[in-house]
Write a protein that holds these residues in place. Structure first.
Motif, PDB file in Angstrom:
ATOM      1  N   ILE A  85       9.260 -14.327  -1.011  1.00 52.11           N
ATOM      2  CA  ILE A  85      10.049 -15.415  -1.609  1.00 52.11           C
ATOM      3  C   ILE A  85      11.074 -14.876  -2.596  1.00 52.11           C
ATOM      4  O   ILE A  85      10.896 -13.811  -3.191  1.00 52.11           O
ATOM      5  CB  ILE A  85       9.155 -16.456  -2.328  1.00 52.11           C
ATOM      6  CG1 ILE A  85       8.411 -15.814  -3.506  1.00 52.11           C
ATOM      7  CG2 ILE A  85       8.200 -17.127  -1.352  1.00 52.11           C
ATOM      8  CD1 ILE A  85       7.727 -16.818  -4.423  1.00 52.11           C
ATOM      9  N   ASP A  86      12.132 -15.641  -2.743  1.00 60.87           N
ATOM     10  CA  ASP A  86      13.167 -15.365  -3.741  1.00 60.87           C
ATOM     11  C   ASP A  86      13.406 -16.651  -4.515  1.00 60.87           C
ATOM     12  O   ASP A  86      14.024 -17.588  -4.002  1.00 60.87           O
ATOM     13  CB  ASP A  86      14.451 -14.900  -3.049  1.00 60.87           C
ATOM     14  CG  ASP A  86      15.635 -14.821  -4.018  1.00 60.87           C
ATOM     15  OD1 ASP A  86      15.397 -14.671  -5.230  1.00 60.87           O
ATOM     16  OD2 ASP A  86      16.794 -14.923  -3.554  1.00 60.87           O
ATOM     17  N   CYS A  87      12.875 -16.712  -5.734  1.00 57.69           N
ATOM     18  CA  CYS A  87      13.081 -17.885  -6.588  1.00 57.69           C
ATOM     19  C   CYS A  87      14.424 -17.695  -7.291  1.00 57.69           C
ATOM     20  O   CYS A  87      14.502 -17.071  -8.350  1.00 57.69           O
ATOM     21  CB  CYS A  87      11.939 -18.027  -7.595  1.00 57.69           C
ATOM     22  SG  CYS A  87      12.024 -19.541  -8.573  1.00 57.69           S
ATOM     23  N   PHE A  88      15.488 -18.221  -6.679  1.00 49.17           N
ATOM     24  CA  PHE A  88      16.845 -17.894  -7.129  1.00 49.17           C
ATOM     25  C   PHE A  88      17.406 -18.902  -8.123  1.00 49.17           C
ATOM     26  O   PHE A  88      18.512 -18.714  -8.636  1.00 49.17           O
ATOM     27  CB  PHE A  88      17.779 -17.764  -5.926  1.00 49.17           C
ATOM     28  CG  PHE A  88      17.957 -19.011  -5.117  1.00 49.17           C
ATOM     29  CD1 PHE A  88      18.933 -19.939  -5.456  1.00 49.17           C
ATOM     30  CD2 PHE A  88      17.165 -19.257  -4.004  1.00 49.17           C
ATOM     31  CE1 PHE A  88      19.103 -21.093  -4.709  1.00 49.17           C
ATOM     32  CE2 PHE A  88      17.331 -20.406  -3.246  1.00 49.17           C
ATOM     33  CZ  PHE A  88      18.303 -21.331  -3.605  1.00 49.17           C
ATOM     34  N   HIS A  89      16.673 -19.967  -8.405  1.00 50.42           N
ATOM     35  CA  HIS A  89      17.176 -20.946  -9.361  1.00 50.42           C
ATOM     36  C   HIS A  89      16.004 -21.619 -10.063  1.00 50.42           C
ATOM     37  O   HIS A  89      14.986 -21.925  -9.442  1.00 50.42           O
ATOM     38  CB  HIS A  89      18.022 -22.014  -8.649  1.00 50.42           C
ATOM     39  CG  HIS A  89      18.489 -23.114  -9.562  1.00 50.42           C
ATOM     40  ND1 HIS A  89      19.568 -22.964 -10.403  1.00 50.42           N
ATOM     41  CD2 HIS A  89      18.011 -24.371  -9.773  1.00 50.42           C
ATOM     42  CE1 HIS A  89      19.742 -24.086 -11.083  1.00 50.42           C
ATOM     43  NE2 HIS A  89      18.815 -24.957 -10.735  1.00 50.42           N
ATOM     44  N   GLY A  90      16.170 -21.859 -11.350  1.00 49.66           N
ATOM     45  CA  GLY A  90      15.162 -22.589 -12.108  1.00 49.66           C
ATOM     46  C   GLY A  90      14.290 -21.690 -12.956  1.00 49.66           C
ATOM     47  O   GLY A  90      14.473 -20.471 -13.033  1.00 49.66           O
ATOM     48  N   LYS A  91      13.324 -22.301 -13.614  1.00 49.02           N
ATOM     49  CA  LYS A  91      12.426 -21.594 -14.513  1.00 49.02           C
ATOM     50  C   LYS A  91      11.514 -20.640 -13.741  1.00 49.02           C
ATOM     51  O   LYS A  91      11.344 -20.752 -12.533  1.00 49.02           O
ATOM     52  CB  LYS A  91      11.555 -22.596 -15.291  1.00 49.02           C
ATOM     53  CG  LYS A  91      12.330 -23.508 -16.221  1.00 49.02           C
ATOM     54  CD  LYS A  91      11.385 -24.313 -17.110  1.00 49.02           C
ATOM     55  CE  LYS A  91      10.493 -25.236 -16.303  1.00 49.02           C
ATOM     56  NZ  LYS A  91       9.637 -26.071 -17.173  1.00 49.02           N
ATOM     57  N   GLN A  92      10.907 -19.732 -14.505  1.00 48.12           N
ATOM     58  CA  GLN A  92       9.915 -18.824 -13.922  1.00 48.12           C
ATOM     59  C   GLN A  92       8.764 -19.639 -13.336  1.00 48.12           C
ATOM     60  O   GLN A  92       8.337 -20.647 -13.895  1.00 48.12           O
ATOM     61  CB  GLN A  92       9.386 -17.885 -15.011  1.00 48.12           C
ATOM     62  CG  GLN A  92       8.315 -16.926 -14.530  1.00 48.12           C
ATOM     63  CD  GLN A  92       7.576 -16.261 -15.696  1.00 48.12           C
ATOM     64  OE1 GLN A  92       7.188 -16.914 -16.658  1.00 48.12           O
ATOM     65  NE2 GLN A  92       7.392 -14.952 -15.600  1.00 48.12           N
ATOM     66  N   LEU A  93       8.264 -19.185 -12.200  1.00 48.83           N
ATOM     67  CA  LEU A  93       7.108 -19.849 -11.596  1.00 48.83           C
ATOM     68  C   LEU A  93       5.890 -19.679 -12.492  1.00 48.83           C
ATOM     69  O   LEU A  93       5.658 -18.605 -13.063  1.00 48.83           O
ATOM     70  CB  LEU A  93       6.820 -19.264 -10.219  1.00 48.83           C
ATOM     71  CG  LEU A  93       7.872 -19.500  -9.131  1.00 48.83           C
ATOM     72  CD1 LEU A  93       7.494 -18.749  -7.859  1.00 48.83           C
ATOM     73  CD2 LEU A  93       8.031 -20.980  -8.847  1.00 48.83           C
TER      74      LEU A  93
END
Length: 526
Positions: free
Chosen positions: A248-256
């Motif tokens: 996965i690439d969490c490219f927007h928003g707060k840290q998971l």
């Protein structure tokens, strides 16, 4: 054995007079060697590392010149010699060691810079054979690392180019390497060799352990991906370990968060079963699916999935198996959604969804597959391990046990509901029709209660259960579950079978005109 208590170990900065450099990954080795030479440090090296340093016109002595013994056996034996390991293990603050080193003409080595043959990268190649893998098992490197790390009060050990900057800074500013840094790098060195040995052990386990067995030794070595603000609750410390960036690439928003990772894991596991399905949308809340649907477009799939349960999705997560388009993004944006996962996002969808700063947008880089074949759960005193179930039940896997044969539509609905029930917590009941979940009952101590919850939710949403297929993750122990399903409007049942009362359940289905199939596979999820 003469031991020095830790409290008596020398904690002053360690001057570096002699260094041994032998690296597989030669990133930034020349700037490091140059800084050491400028500081007046004698450099010792081996093979390709020595050639690279010498090519940069930095003076370096071959290990074979130190030991008086040439490298042999295709380079397998280079540093395994008392003049090397005596220099690494000698305690220069311990007088008996100093006297013995002088008697044996062993000179101290205050710095070891070593990283290991790329075993993990080699075995990741599909063309890698056991013979190739074996040649990538480093022997001298781990031995030097462990020797230097054991003797960290008198020796500094570096195992990663990421450490070189701090080392060079300390060498220049402190005129030596502080005790705390040596201890920190020793810790990292032991973690490094532990991880290396774990990958080797796991490779040999895969070679020798049969598919239907679990290895005798469970080896888990994962690097920290990131520290988390807290765990399930604010008073619990937490971190995430492993290689999540591969998937996965969490490219927007707060840290998971900790709970976000659990939700994302559940969503990725479900969508893996819909890889080859038509456009599919799944909505999750607290790791439990609350609406899933497939259709000709993602927009239609979203509307059908949301229709299953219009309350639970608020603050939940959405995952799709196609590029997320603008129309679907607009529909999702109408409610508060914490996480949206897709294999890709159209430019228009990104532009819309990124307007909310805290919403997490995640691109799924690759589907879960054999690389995530094992599942582990911690328990008292240890852990549980099992193989992940990536199988998808097909039409030919079904065994019709009733007098009435299911229609093609019923078969499609049963297979759809069976995919979903696999990801619902036990006891699990799923009603589905036209590739859409109509009612989901999860996590109850009674299968009848799970069915009652599914029915109640469907009725609350104004959904009819007429013509639905019902999936149960385990067998119906009594006819009452099938009778309740028929009373709700279901016409087809898919279940594992295997109850001592199967005949009674089948008789009830026949009496009620239901079509029933057995899969022969239970899908408990605790």
């Amino acid at each position: 054995m003469s031991l020095q208590p830790l409290a008596e170990l020398p904690e002053h900065p360690l001057p570096i007079n002699r260094a041994l450099l032998s690296v597989s990954d030669k990133t930034d080795i020349i700037p490091l060697a140059g800084a050491l030479h400028k500081a007046g440090v004698e450099l010792i090296s081996t093979g390709g590392t020595a050639r690279k340093i010498r090519g940069a016109e930095i003076p370096v002595t071959d290990v074979s010149e130190v030991t008086g013994f040439e490298e042999c056996l295709d380079g397998r034996v280079k540093t395994l010699h008392p003049l090397i390991h005596g220099g690494l293990l000698g305690r220069t603050s311990h007088e008996p060691d100093v006297k013995e080193m002088k008697r044996l003409n062993i000179d101290p080595i205050e710095l070891v810079v070593v990283n290991l043959y790329p075993f993990q990268q080699a075995t990741a190649d599909p063309d890698c054979t056991p013979a190739i893998a074996t040649e990538h098992i480093d022997i001298g490197g781990p031995t030097m690392i462990r020797a230097a790390a054991k003797n960290f009060p008198h020796v500094c050990v570096l195992t990663s180019p990421a450490q070189y900057g701090d080392f060079r800074k300390a060498l220049k500013e402190k005129q030596g390497i502080p005790f705390a840094k040596r201890q920190q790098w020793a810790k990292e060195a032991f973690n490094h060799t532990a991880s290396y040995d774990t990958h080797i052990a796991d490779y040999f386990n895969e070679l020798t352990v049969k598919d239907d067995e679990q290895p005798e030794q469970l080896n888990i070595s994962l690097p920290k991906s990131q520290s988390l603000r807290y765990g399930e609750n604010p008073h619990q410390k937490a971190a995430v370990y492993g290689y999540q960036d591969e998937f996965i690439d969490c490219f927007h928003g707060k840290q998971l968060s900790y709970n976000n990772f659990l939700d994302v894991d559940s969503a990725l596991r479900l969508i893996a079963d819909f890889r080859d399905a038509p456009p599919t949308c799944a909505i999750f809340k607290h790791t439990v699916p609350c609406g899933i649907a497939s259709d000709k477009s993602l927009h239609r799939a979203w509307k059908k999935a949301f229709r299953t349960d219009t309350k639970s999705p608020f603050g939940g997560i959405v995952i799709v198996n196609r590029e997320l388009d603008r129309a679907t993004a607009e529909a999702i944006d109408e409610i508060f959604t914490e996480i949206i996962i897709a294999p890709s996002f159209s430019r228009e969808a990104r532009s819309l969804l990124e307007q909310k700063k805290n919403r997490r947008l995640i691109r799924q880089r690759q589907p879960l597959s054999k690389k995530t074949d094992k599942q582990f759960r911690s328990i008292f005193g240890g852990a549980l391990s099992q193989n992940t179930d990536f199988t998808v039940t097909a039409k030919e896997d079904l065994r019709v046990v009733t007098k009435r044969q299911p229609t093609e539509k019923e078969i499609r609905d049963m297979l759809f509901s069976w995919k979903v029930v696999k990801h619902v917590k036990s006891n699990a009941i799923v009603y589905a029709r036209d590739q859409q979940t109509i009612g989901i009952g999860t996590g109850q101590t009674s299968r009848v209660e799970a069915s009652q919850i599914a029915l109640a939710k469907a009725r609350e949403e104004g959904l009819s259960l007429a013509g639905t297929a019902i999936a149960s993750d385990a067998f119906f122990p009594f006819p009452d579950g099938v009778e309740a399903a028929a009373g709700a409007g279901a016409t087809a049942v898919i279940q594992p079978g295997g109850s001592i009362r199967d005949e009674q359940v089948i008789e009830a289905a026949d009496r009620l005109g239901l079509a029933m199939v057995f899969t022969g596979k239970r899908l408990f999820r605790h």
